[in-house]
Design a protein around this motif. Structure first.
Motif, short mmCIF file in Angstrom:
data_model
loop_
_atom_site.label_atom_id
_atom_site.label_comp_id
_atom_site.label_asym_id
_atom_site.label_seq_id
_atom_site.Cartn_x
_atom_site.Cartn_y
_atom_site.Cartn_z
N GLY A 164 10.12 20.85 -19.41
CA GLY A 164 10.78 22.03 -19.95
C GLY A 164 10.63 23.25 -19.07
O GLY A 164 10.19 23.18 -17.92
N SER A 165 11.02 24.39 -19.61
CA SER A 165 10.92 25.67 -18.91
C SER A 165 10.37 26.69 -19.90
O SER A 165 11.02 27.00 -20.91
N PHE A 166 9.16 27.21 -19.62
CA PHE A 166 8.48 28.10 -20.55
C PHE A 166 7.99 29.35 -19.83
O PHE A 166 7.82 29.35 -18.61
N ASP A 167 7.73 30.40 -20.62
CA ASP A 167 7.24 31.65 -20.07
C ASP A 167 5.74 31.81 -20.24
O ASP A 167 5.11 32.58 -19.51
N LEU A 168 5.16 31.10 -21.21
CA LEU A 168 3.72 31.20 -21.47
C LEU A 168 3.29 30.00 -22.31
O LEU A 168 4.08 29.46 -23.08
N ILE A 169 2.02 29.62 -22.15
CA ILE A 169 1.46 28.49 -22.90
C ILE A 169 0.27 28.97 -23.72
O ILE A 169 -0.61 29.67 -23.20
N VAL A 170 0.25 28.61 -25.00
CA VAL A 170 -0.92 28.82 -25.86
C VAL A 170 -1.57 27.46 -26.02
O VAL A 170 -0.95 26.51 -26.51
N ILE A 217 12.64 32.87 -6.56
CA ILE A 217 11.61 31.90 -6.16
C ILE A 217 10.27 32.20 -6.80
O ILE A 217 9.62 31.32 -7.37
N ASN A 218 9.81 33.46 -6.72
CA ASN A 218 8.48 33.79 -7.23
C ASN A 218 8.37 33.58 -8.73
O ASN A 218 7.35 33.10 -9.23
N ARG A 219 9.41 33.96 -9.45
CA ARG A 219 9.36 33.85 -10.91
C ARG A 219 9.78 32.47 -11.38
O ARG A 219 9.70 32.17 -12.57
N GLN A 220 10.26 31.63 -10.44
CA GLN A 220 10.67 30.27 -10.79
C GLN A 220 11.74 30.29 -11.89
O GLN A 220 11.66 29.57 -12.88
N ILE A 221 12.76 31.13 -11.67
CA ILE A 221 13.84 31.27 -12.66
C ILE A 221 15.18 31.09 -11.96
O ILE A 221 15.46 31.74 -10.95
N LYS A 262 22.42 34.05 -17.32
CA LYS A 262 21.84 33.18 -18.35
C LYS A 262 20.92 32.16 -17.68
O LYS A 262 21.29 31.56 -16.66
N ILE A 263 19.74 31.96 -18.26
CA ILE A 263 18.75 31.07 -17.65
C ILE A 263 19.23 29.62 -17.72
O ILE A 263 19.70 29.14 -18.75
N VAL A 264 19.09 28.93 -16.59
CA VAL A 264 19.32 27.49 -16.53
C VAL A 264 17.95 26.82 -16.60
O VAL A 264 17.11 27.04 -15.73
N ASN A 265 17.71 26.06 -17.63
CA ASN A 265 16.39 25.47 -17.85
C ASN A 265 16.18 24.26 -16.95
O ASN A 265 16.79 23.21 -17.14
N LEU A 266 15.31 24.43 -15.96
CA LEU A 266 14.94 23.34 -15.07
C LEU A 266 13.50 22.93 -15.36
O LEU A 266 12.65 23.77 -15.67
N SER A 267 13.22 21.65 -15.24
CA SER A 267 11.84 21.19 -15.33
C SER A 267 11.11 21.65 -14.07
O SER A 267 11.74 21.96 -13.05
N PRO A 268 9.76 21.72 -14.10
CA PRO A 268 9.03 22.10 -12.89
C PRO A 268 9.38 21.24 -11.68
O PRO A 268 9.49 21.75 -10.56
N ARG A 269 9.59 19.94 -11.88
CA ARG A 269 9.92 19.06 -10.76
C ARG A 269 11.32 19.36 -10.23
O ARG A 269 11.55 19.38 -9.01
N GLU A 270 12.27 19.62 -11.12
CA GLU A 270 13.62 19.97 -10.68
C GLU A 270 13.61 21.29 -9.92
O GLU A 270 14.31 21.44 -8.91
N ARG A 302 19.98 14.74 -12.13
CA ARG A 302 19.74 15.69 -13.22
C ARG A 302 19.97 17.13 -12.75
O ARG A 302 20.55 17.94 -13.48
N LEU A 303 19.51 17.42 -11.54
CA LEU A 303 19.67 18.77 -11.00
C LEU A 303 21.14 19.09 -10.80
O LEU A 303 21.61 20.18 -11.16
N ARG A 304 21.88 18.17 -10.24
CA ARG A 304 23.32 18.38 -10.05
C ARG A 304 24.01 18.60 -11.39
O ARG A 304 24.90 19.46 -11.51
N ASN A 305 23.61 17.84 -12.39
CA ASN A 305 24.22 17.98 -13.71
C ASN A 305 23.98 19.38 -14.27
O ASN A 305 24.90 20.00 -14.84
N LYS A 306 22.76 19.91 -14.09
CA LYS A 306 22.46 21.25 -14.60
C LYS A 306 23.16 22.34 -13.80
O LYS A 306 23.36 23.45 -14.30
N LEU A 307 23.52 22.03 -12.56
CA LEU A 307 24.29 22.97 -11.74
C LEU A 307 25.79 22.83 -11.97
O LEU A 307 26.58 23.56 -11.37
N GLY A 308 26.16 21.88 -12.84
CA GLY A 308 27.57 21.67 -13.14
C GLY A 308 28.33 21.06 -11.98
O GLY A 308 29.54 21.28 -11.82
N GLU A 309 27.63 20.28 -11.17
CA GLU A 309 28.23 19.70 -9.97
C GLU A 309 29.18 18.55 -10.31
O GLU A 309 28.96 17.80 -11.27
N ASP A 310 30.22 18.41 -9.49
CA ASP A 310 31.07 17.23 -9.52
C ASP A 310 30.33 16.12 -8.79
O ASP A 310 30.07 16.23 -7.58
#
Length: 230
Positions: free
Chosen positions: A45-51, A140-144, A150-158, A199-207
């Motif tokens: 997932g993509s999160f801003d903070l963990i409790v 890059i620094n904020r990993q966003i 609008k934020i595109v939710n990427l997993s850490p690996r993506e 998966r990454l291409r799909n989230k970028l809306g790639e053909d």
């Protein structure tokens, strides 16, 4: 834009209270009640903070925190019944940003979460390397990654995969080198690279037949088509 919080806590009553207060404060929350499921959610997932609770079934909170710190500097607040100095020292030493002991005030916890989110935003907002391509903007620094703000939710690996390719635009990288560099493995199933590229291409809306940004060098690997970081 709503902050996304990952809550890893095995006690449902406590989790329900925390989620109630976070949602009242306008935050989105995902709850997981085991260490393994919590860490898997962090990876995917993509999160801003963990409790994070410490006393969890299976993988405990310290182990989760060590694994998180190998991949991310996301703010982590420990919430635990352990109150000894040695526990706080271990928590901060492992990489926690804050340590809240049970019982606690939910309102105070929310205030601490807001403070850490604000501090993290301020710390990572200055001179942050940016890459813009099409409707996308990658911080890059904020990993966003955003598309039209609008934020595109990427997993850490993506995210790691995209950043690795985008830092060397036009340079083809073999599947093997991507596996070694992004996954940190020299042995294993390298087909996971093509799965994550898809998966990454799909989230970028790639053909998929003619991708615009993540291009294939047939018989070799992949490269990013576009400008690099500026």
């Amino acid at each position: 834009m709503k902050a996304r919080i990952l809550l890893i806590e095995d006690e449902k009553d406590i989790a329900d209270i925390i989620m109630l207060y976070l949602r009242k404060d306008g935050m989105e929350t995902l709850w997981k009640d085991t260490g393994e499921s919590g860490f898997d959610s962090f990876i995917e997932g993509s999160f801003d903070l963990i409790v994070l609770d410490i006393n969890l079934p299976g993988m405990d909170g310290y182990e989760i925190l060590r694994k998180i710190r190998q991949k991310s500097q996301i703010p982590v607040i420990i919430v635990s019944a352990r109150q000894e100095d040695v526990d706080l020292i271990q928590g901060f030493g492992t990489g926690a940003d804050d340590y809240v002991t049970k019982p606690f005030s939910p309102s105070v916890l929310v205030a601490r979460i807001r403070a850490h989110l604000r501090r993290h935003e301020e710390t990572h907002s200055d001179e942050s390397p940016l890459c813009e391509f099409g409707d996308f903007k990658l911080d890059i620094n904020r990993q966003i990654l955003t598309q039209n703000e609008k934020i595109v939710n990427l997993s850490p690996r993506e995210m790691d995969l995209l950043v690795f390719l985008i830092k060397q635009p036009g340079v083809a990288v073999s599947q093997e080198d991507l596996f070694h560099s992004v996954w940190g493995n020299h042995f294993g199933d390298m087909s996971t690279v093509s799965v994550h590229i898809r998966r990454l291409r799909n989230k970028l809306g790639e053909d998929s037949t003619n991708p615009r940004y993540i291009r294939t060098r047939y018989g070799y690997g992949y490269y990013f088509q576009g400008d690099g970081i500026h």
